[in-house]
Design an enzyme around this catalytic site. Structure first.
Site, PDB file in Angstrom:
ATOM      1  N   TYR A  82     -11.658  -7.543  -1.271  1.00  0.00           N
ATOM      2  CA  TYR A  82     -10.456  -8.319  -1.624  1.00  0.00           C
ATOM      3  C   TYR A  82     -10.357  -9.621  -0.832  1.00  0.00           C
ATOM      4  CZ  TYR A  82      -8.497  -4.629  -4.476  1.00  0.00           C
ATOM      5  OH  TYR A  82      -8.290  -3.722  -5.475  1.00  0.00           O
ATOM      6  N   ASP A  84      -1.178  11.017  -9.441  1.00  0.00           N
ATOM      7  CA  ASP A  84      -2.015  10.332  -8.455  1.00  0.00           C
ATOM      8  C   ASP A  84      -1.178  10.189  -7.180  1.00  0.00           C
ATOM      9  OD1 ASP A  84      -3.346   8.607  -6.809  1.00  0.00           O
ATOM     10  OD2 ASP A  84      -3.707   7.069  -8.329  1.00  0.00           O
ATOM     11  N   TYR A 129      -1.732   1.278 -10.395  1.00  0.00           N
ATOM     12  CA  TYR A 129      -2.988   1.004  -9.683  1.00  0.00           C
ATOM     13  C   TYR A 129      -3.585   2.347  -9.287  1.00  0.00           C
ATOM     14  CZ  TYR A 129      -6.555  -0.291  -6.400  1.00  0.00           C
ATOM     15  OH  TYR A 129      -7.775  -0.409  -5.772  1.00  0.00           O
ATOM     16  N   LYS A 163      -6.532   9.147   1.194  1.00  0.00           N
ATOM     17  CA  LYS A 163      -5.841   8.375   2.236  1.00  0.00           C
ATOM     18  C   LYS A 163      -5.371   9.241   3.410  1.00  0.00           C
ATOM     19  CE  LYS A 163      -4.536   4.396  -0.611  1.00  0.00           C
ATOM     20  NZ  LYS A 163      -5.249   3.282  -0.040  1.00  0.00           N
TER      21      LYS A 163
HETATM   22  C1  LIG Z   1      -2.171   5.399  -5.964  1.00  0.00           C
HETATM   23  C2  LIG Z   1      -3.589   5.059  -5.601  1.00  0.00           C
HETATM   24  N1  LIG Z   1      -4.588   5.645  -6.265  1.00  0.00           N
HETATM   25  C3  LIG Z   1      -5.875   5.399  -5.973  1.00  0.00           C
HETATM   26  C4  LIG Z   1      -6.217   4.487  -4.996  1.00  0.00           C
HETATM   27  C5  LIG Z   1      -7.651   4.200  -4.688  1.00  0.00           C
HETATM   28  O1  LIG Z   1      -8.008   4.725  -3.466  1.00  0.00           O
HETATM   29  P1  LIG Z   1      -9.316   4.206  -2.702  1.00  0.00           P
HETATM   30  O2  LIG Z   1      -9.007   2.843  -2.221  1.00  0.00           O
HETATM   31  O3  LIG Z   1      -9.511   5.194  -1.602  1.00  0.00           O
HETATM   32  O4  LIG Z   1     -10.436   4.233  -3.693  1.00  0.00           O
HETATM   33  C6  LIG Z   1      -5.201   3.838  -4.289  1.00  0.00           C
HETATM   34  C7  LIG Z   1      -5.520   2.856  -3.237  1.00  0.00           C
HETATM   35  O5  LIG Z   1      -4.721   2.103  -2.786  1.00  0.00           O
HETATM   36  C8  LIG Z   1      -3.852   4.129  -4.605  1.00  0.00           C
HETATM   37  O6  LIG Z   1      -2.831   3.526  -3.974  1.00  0.00           O
END
Ligand SMILES: Cc1ncc(COP(=O)(O)O)c(C=O)c1O
Length: 442
Positions: A15, A249, A143, A278
């Protein structure tokens, strides 16, 4: 040569427009909520190092868990083999996940957790003889990650534009973005009417739809959009009514961020599939989980090997990562972390509320340990520049000068600290935000 110079010579950052970006912060050490730079600065990590860190940096108990595990088993293939940390973690997770999520599939980051969930949902229907159910319904402003499948289910944006030819089609429904209500109503008087859009997509999609995918209660990278819990409940009910799977998610929201262990708890719902990453490892090592109900799992059991879930990664269920995840769960339980987040939420709400009066502040939102301030150039029209708004980099620099690491999503400034942040540190951050917004935005 300094770390920055050596980095500049060889490294390509995520990014980051490498032509114009400022040199990266040369971080040499982390301790609690602080990061320390090579040139002697101390920065409060106000974004939990991309939303992963919950117990602070370099925590002795977490360090110890990794060191102890490294002495016995660092890694082993997870197809055809198993190990204690992975089984222990599966048992612990099933104990805390919304009831009914009983099968734990490991992978290694948030995007892959989502890829796994989407593939699981599509194959679930195929295995059950309903191969027409292939479409995913996701939400605007979503996202879900940066791999091709995760980008497909994410909102079209500057992140995905260059890759549009690679993405699979997705149906997209309104989220409850109350500040910019998609159906022009006001939360105080509405009946969560924005849900009608999802319902009509489920009706018209009929037997083409495999699953509805949402970031429950908090859409993160899409602008820190916080939901009324009734919307989440409505999504669950609609999925039941139309016989499609619900995927939550919780890569960002899992493990306490929103004030509950999992955001789905705000509406007491159990999704059919949940994605975690995370904070799963307290931000120490890459690990992800996609957990499913027995009903989903059972659809893959067959004498026909073609019905196998063919997905895996080299580092699936890495023992070091599982060991630190277990230690993090211990800390969450021992430290009464959820009560801490509820207090943090109150402090953020009270401390930031007065900023709503500033000329450029469109809305102040708080949920659990996350505070967001949406900035606009005109309060009446709510004009905001989105992710590429220049206000973002300006704020980033201004806060860095004050020893605070915040990384606005364009015109949305947010604060999401490790849970171990103290009340005094939170007061200090609120003060900095107030001063910087007053200086820059008036
Ligand atoms: C809700 C959500 N799903 C998936 C992801 C993707 O995770 P990663 O960056 O570990 O691939 C993120 C990353 O910010 C996220 O906030």
């Amino acid at each position: 040569m300094s770390l920055q110079d050596r980095d500049r010579a060889l490294v390509w950052h995520p990014y980051t427009q490498m032509k114009t970006a400022a040199p990266p912060l040369p971080i040499v050490r982390g301790q609690g909520v602080y990061l320390f730079t090579e040139d002697g600065r101390r920065l409060l990590d106000g974004i939990s190092s991309w939303w992963v860190n919950i117990h602070g940096h370099s925590h002795p108990r977490l360090n110890q868990a990794i060191a102890a595990q490294a002495k016995t088993l660092e890694h082993v293939i997870f197809a055809g083999a198993t190990h204690e940390p992975a089984v222990d973690l599966a048992e612990r997770l099933v104990g805390v996940l919304p009831a009914g999520l009983t099968r734990v599939f490991y992978s290694d980051n948030g995007s892959t957790a989502v890829e796994v969930a989407v593939k699981m949902a599509v194959q679930y229907w195929r295995n059950r003889g309903q191969a027409s159910r292939q479409r995913i319904v996701a939400l605007h402003h979503a996202y879900h990650g940066d791999t091709v499948g995760a980008m497909s289910v994410s909102e079209d944006s500057v992140f995905t534009k260059a890759f549009s030819s690679l993405l699979f089609p997705v149906d997209r429904a309104h989220p409850p973005y109350c500040y910019r209500c998609p159906v022009n109503l006001r939360r105080e008087t509405c009946g969560i009417d924005c849900l009608d859009d999802l319902e009509s997509r489920l009706k018209s999609g009929g037997d083409q739809i495999a699953a509805v995918l949402v970031e429950p209660m908090l859409q993160g990278a899409g602008g820190m959009i916080m939901w009324p819990r009734e919307f989440l409940d409505g999504v669950r009910q609609l999925c039941y009514r139309h016989g499609v799977l619900m995927i939550a998610d919780e890569v960002l929201t899992g493990f306490g961020r929103t004030g509950r262990m999992f955001a789905c708890e705000h509406a007491s719902v159990t999704p059919d599939i949940i994605c975690l990453s995370k904070a799963l490892t307290a931000g120490y090592l890459p690990l992800a989980v996609t957990a499913a109900t027995n009903a989903v799992y059972d659809a893959f059991l067959s004498d026909d090997r073609g019905k196998t879930f063919f997905h895996g990664h080299s580092f699936t269920a890495n023992p070091l990562a599982c060991a630190v995840a277990l230690a993090s769960l211990d800390l969450i339980e021992e430290g009464d972390v959820l009560a801490r987040i509820v207090r943090l939420e109150r402090q953020l709400r009270e401390g930031l509320a007065p900023l709503a009066g500033l000329p450029m502040v469109g809305e102040v939102r708080v949920l659990g340990g996350v505070a967001a301030i949406e900035l606009v150039s005109n309060k009446a029209t709510k004009d905001g520049g989105g992710y590429l708004d220049q206000i973002g980099p300006r704020l980033y620099s201004a806060f860095l000068q004050r020893g605070l690491l915040l990384r606005p999503l364009g015109n949305v400034l947010y604060f999401m600290p490790p849970y171990v942040v103290t009340d005094a540190e939170v007061d200090w951050v609120i003060e900095q935000i107030g001063e910087v917004l007053t200086l820059i935005c008036t």
